[in-house]
Design an enzyme around this catalytic site. Structure first.
Site, PDB file in Angstrom:
ATOM      1  N   ARG A  32      51.311  59.434  59.527  1.00 16.36           N
ATOM      2  CA  ARG A  32      52.306  58.514  60.073  1.00 16.36           C
ATOM      3  C   ARG A  32      52.754  58.845  61.487  1.00 16.36           C
ATOM      4  O   ARG A  32      52.767  57.990  62.362  1.00 16.36           O
ATOM      5  CB  ARG A  32      53.554  58.496  59.159  1.00 16.36           C
ATOM      6  CG  ARG A  32      53.293  58.024  57.758  1.00 16.36           C
ATOM      7  CD  ARG A  32      54.597  57.766  57.028  1.00 16.36           C
ATOM      8  NE  ARG A  32      54.421  57.683  55.597  1.00 16.36           N
ATOM      9  CZ  ARG A  32      55.398  57.435  54.741  1.00 16.36           C
ATOM     10  NH1 ARG A  32      56.627  57.256  55.183  1.00 16.36           N
ATOM     11  NH2 ARG A  32      55.166  57.364  53.446  1.00 16.36           N
ATOM     12  N   HIS A  73      47.923  49.317  54.859  1.00 19.56           N
ATOM     13  CA  HIS A  73      49.111  50.149  55.109  1.00 19.56           C
ATOM     14  C   HIS A  73      50.240  49.757  54.150  1.00 19.56           C
ATOM     15  O   HIS A  73      51.158  49.008  54.516  1.00 19.56           O
ATOM     16  CB  HIS A  73      49.560  49.958  56.567  1.00 19.56           C
ATOM     17  CG  HIS A  73      50.491  51.014  57.068  1.00 19.56           C
ATOM     18  ND1 HIS A  73      50.087  52.301  57.374  1.00 19.56           N
ATOM     19  CD2 HIS A  73      51.824  50.988  57.325  1.00 19.56           C
ATOM     20  CE1 HIS A  73      51.117  53.003  57.809  1.00 19.56           C
ATOM     21  NE2 HIS A  73      52.183  52.226  57.787  1.00 19.56           N
ATOM     22  N   TYR A  98      58.968  34.228  63.605  1.00 20.14           N
ATOM     23  CA  TYR A  98      59.137  33.432  64.812  1.00 20.14           C
ATOM     24  C   TYR A  98      58.146  33.815  65.923  1.00 20.14           C
ATOM     25  O   TYR A  98      57.844  32.995  66.786  1.00 20.14           O
ATOM     26  CB  TYR A  98      60.557  33.580  65.364  1.00 20.14           C
ATOM     27  CG  TYR A  98      61.633  33.097  64.413  1.00 20.14           C
ATOM     28  CD1 TYR A  98      61.641  31.785  63.950  1.00 20.14           C
ATOM     29  CD2 TYR A  98      62.628  33.956  63.973  1.00 20.14           C
ATOM     30  CE1 TYR A  98      62.622  31.342  63.075  1.00 20.14           C
ATOM     31  CE2 TYR A  98      63.614  33.527  63.105  1.00 20.14           C
ATOM     32  CZ  TYR A  98      63.604  32.215  62.652  1.00 20.14           C
ATOM     33  OH  TYR A  98      64.578  31.781  61.791  1.00 20.14           O
TER      34      TYR A  98
END
Length: 765
Positions: free
Chosen positions: A31, A81, A125
């Site tokens: 990570r 993931h 959006y």
């Protein structure tokens, strides 16, 4: 460990240790830390690969049509993931921000946040596609360049690394915090990094000076000016860790009637216009700190300093100017350099940028590396990648040549081939036997269309075979010759640098760090201190102590004739020394201000003594236990309200009043409570700039402690009381002092004329 029933078991401590180490390794490699090979963390690599599979690569003049970011995040989470959607979207947003990455890999459509800390719009959006430069990470994926590994559920595969054509770890940098490890890699200029990689490919023993010339320092997305010295930058790159000083860049705009304004156009990394505005608001309108009743003297002083040069500030940043902070001076007569220095010293317009080159190396281990090691490991990765690509391509070329050679043979014997196919029940074995073809060639011939048997097709085959054999030779040269491999890698790096490189944004120019200069009128003042620790400053030196008034129950401790630029030293009972600038002391009207409001005393500590004067003044410090040392007043000064630990004092000992050492003094007088006097050369006492316990000045004990010390040249005056209790003083010089002169650390002799004295004090005459 084995148990009675024969099963294996581990203790809770062993299990916890193993589980935590596995978790730590997962966070470090899975990570938080980027890989030296492609410069990406796993989530970034998976986002890029997922977008590549979705056909969002930039191609043609317009490129692929962008899709909703939610589609990308969903694909990444569902296939590669399985973590937080917020984490994946945050990573996608950062890859699209031109103020976060030097070379953004994602082309974002919509609100992807701002440098002022505004967050991006929701993923439903915004839209995204890959930027053209992402090709350098993804174009060679299908050419056998990297290994593919199963995804988290085994339903598909993902690349373990991306075949980076340039060292993206240095180009875009990286930031992350793992378990016990952290990384902070700054971004760099593509052309400079490419040139350094080429130079190292040509000469593995490239000199450090030449490497530093090629990569002189970071190149931040927001520009700015790197003011650290060349040696500091080189040391940071050599060790892989350091801190560099970066400041904003600005210009002076002239206005009508001689007016002017300072306009900041570039900011240091991790600094935003909003942050600078908040800092200025805090400086000009200070708030009372937690646990305090009023605004501190330092806050008031900073407010006056800033308001003396700054009239107004406004943020005019917009579409046309990403950064435009306008500062208007108090008056047009103020020097631009003075305004700039004040702002740089007190705001984030000048700040520190860390360097921590920690990453996952090619060996899979998280390590802190130098710049040379980073480039060397990427070069090794790139050479291995080109070798694998060449081998993969050679296999395809050889396979195509094999097919075309079969077709060529068929075209030369087309009539016989047609006859065999028409008359034979099993044409494949017959063709193989007649023309000595392979099964692959035979299958290809049987699958040929009639139109491919035309004369024109034979010409095309001849031409293609010629091209393929030329390519075969080049690929075999790359695989056989390390020199050819290097030349190929160099050629590709130079081509990519030419296609995607740009000019440096961050100016590298060494400058002195901005220091806050507070203008103080240098004038004579008298610092007045009371027995209960109330302090004040009065202008001039003609102060009559008799006229001074104090609170009920309080009295005068002492007056110190000094300058307004000097410092008041407060000696705590625990050996700490506290500093207060004379110019911040309250004025002479009233009773002043308690010293405890200007310093932070430790619990159980009381102010013991005071001294105000020049920092060059040498002071003699001693305690009742007979120990003492010399030090300059400046050695005891500290910027911290909590003071500076300077004197080592035993529990039963007490600090004596400090005695100023004049330049012409060469002797030291030590006086005990019973009136014993010891005189010895002053140079026998060490000057200890860092403080400490000091040396033994006089042999004393608990019943007869050291009471006072004084330096002198010719004579001293001993003050005390006679047997009747009346004040008495004796001036001693020459033969009167002869009996008291001895070596340091001796007991001394009773001062002449002071036998039976109850209170004594020594002072220079």
């Amino acid at each position: 460990m084995p148990v009675a029933d024969g099963s294996d078991a581990v203790s809770l401590a062993q299990y916890a240790e193993r589980a935590y180490l596995e978790y730590a390794l997962s966070v470090v490699k899975g990570r938080a830390l980027p890989d030296v090979s492609d410069g990406n963390k796993p989530v970034q690599r998976r986002i890029l690969y997922s977008m590549h599979r979705m056909g969002l690569s930039f191609s043609g003049t317009q490129g692929a049509k962008p899709v909703k970011s939610a589609r990308v995040v969903g694909d990444v989470l569902g296939k590669f993931h399985p973590h937080s959607d917020t984490a994946a979207y945050d990573a996608l947003v950062r890859m699209a921000q031109d103020f976060s990455q030097r070379y953004p890999l994602v082309d974002g459509q919509g609100n992807f946040g701002s440098r002022d800390g505004d967050g991006a719009a929701a993923m439903r959006y915004t839209e995204a596609r890959l930027n053209p430069i992402a090709r350098l990470l993804l174009d060679e994926l299908d050419e056998g360049t990297v290994d593919f590994i199963p995804n988290y559920d085994g339903s598909t595969e993902e690349p373990s690394l991306l075949p980076a054509r340039l060292p993206f770890l240095l180009l875009n940098g990286s930031s992350g915090i793992a378990v016990g490890l952290a990384t902070e890699i700054p971004s760099h200029n593509l052309r400079e990094v490419a040139a350094a990689a080429v130079a190292l490919l040509r000469d593995e023993k490239l000199a450090d000076d030449e490497l530093h010339r090629l990569v002189p320092g970071p190149d931040y997305p927001g520009g700015g000016q790197l003011i650290s010295s060349t040696d500091e930058i080189r040391a940071a790159y050599a060790s892989g860790r350091g801190s560099l000083k970066v400041r904003a860049r600005w210009k002076i705009e002239d206005l009508a009637r001689g007016q002017w304004q300072m306009v900041v156009t570039e900011l240091p990394p991790f600094t935003s216009a909003q942050k600078v505005l908040e800092e200025i608001e805090e400086l000009t309108n200070p708030k009372v700190k937690a646990g305090k009743k009023t605004v501190s003297q330092e806050q008031q002083q900073l407010k006056q300093t800033v308001l003396a040069v700054l009239d107004a500030v406004r943020d005019e940043s917009g579409k046309d100017a990403p950064v435009r902070l306008v500062f208007e001076p108090k008056t047009r007569t103020i020097e631009p350099a003075e305004l700039a220095a004040t702002l740089l010293a007190h705001t984030s317009l000048e700040t520190s940028a860390p360097i921590n080159l920690t990453m996952v190396g090619r060996d899979g281990k998280p390590t802190q590396k130098s710049l040379r090691q980073v480039l060397a490991e990427w070069i090794a990765f790139r050479q291995a990648t080109v070798q694998r690509r060449s081998q993969h391509r050679l296999q395809k070329v050889l396979d195509r040549i094999h097919i075309l050679e079969g077709r060529q043979l068929v075209l030369l014997n087309i009539d016989e081939v047609i006859r065999i196919i028409r008359k034979s029940d099993e044409p494949k074995p017959a063709l193989i036997a007649r023309f000595k073809l392979t099964e692959r060639q035979a299958d290809d011939i049987l699958d040929l269309r009639l139109r491919q048997l035309a004369r024109l097709e034979a010409i095309k085959i001849e031409q293609e075979l010629k091209e393929l054999r030329e390519e075969q030779g080049k690929l075999e040269d790359i695989l056989k010759s390390p020199a050819v491999l290097k030349r190929t890698v160099i050629k590709e790096i130079e081509a990519d640098a030419k296609a995607h490189g740009d000019e440096r944004r961050t100016l590298i120019q060494e400058e002195k760090r901005a220091v806050a200069e507070i203008r103080i009128v240098d004038e004579p003042v008298t610092v007045v201190v009371s027995m209960k620790g109330w302090v004040r400053s009065m202008k001039g030196h003609e102060i009559d102590a008799v006229t001074l008034t104090f609170k009920a129950g309080d009295a005068l401790y002492g007056t110190f004739a000094c300058r307004s630029v000097d410092t008041l030293l407060v000696f705590g009972s625990n050996g700490r020394v506290y500093s207060v600038a004379a110019n911040v002391l309250p004025g002479g009207r009233g009773d002043g201000q308690p010293i405890t409001s200007l310093i932070d005393l430790e619990s159980g500590t009381q102010p013991a003594h005071y001294f105000a004067g020049s920092g060059d003044t040498m002071l003699m410090l001693a305690n009742t236990g007979g120990f003492g040392l010399q030090a300059k007043a400046s050695d005891m000064q500290s910027r911290q309200r909590g003071g500076k630990s300077f004197l080592a004092i035993e529990a039963d000992d007490k600090l004596l009043p400090p005695a100023a050492v004049h330049a012409d003094h060469d002797k030291l007088a030590c006086l005990s409570l019973s009136g014993r006097l010891l005189v010895f050369p002053l140079d026998e006492v060490k000057v200890q700039s860092n403080g400490g316990r000091g040396l033994t000045l006089m042999d004393v004990d608990a019943k007869d402690p050291l009471l006072s010390v004084a330096t002198f040249n010719d004579a001293i005056t001993v003050h005390g009381k006679s047997r009747s209790g009346k004040p008495k003083e004796e001036t001693l010089r020459g033969s009167a002092l002869a009996d008291c002169i001895g070596k340091r650390a001796r007991k001394g002799k009773l001062a002449p004329g002071m036998k039976g004295g109850l209170r004594v004090m020594a002072s220079a005459s």
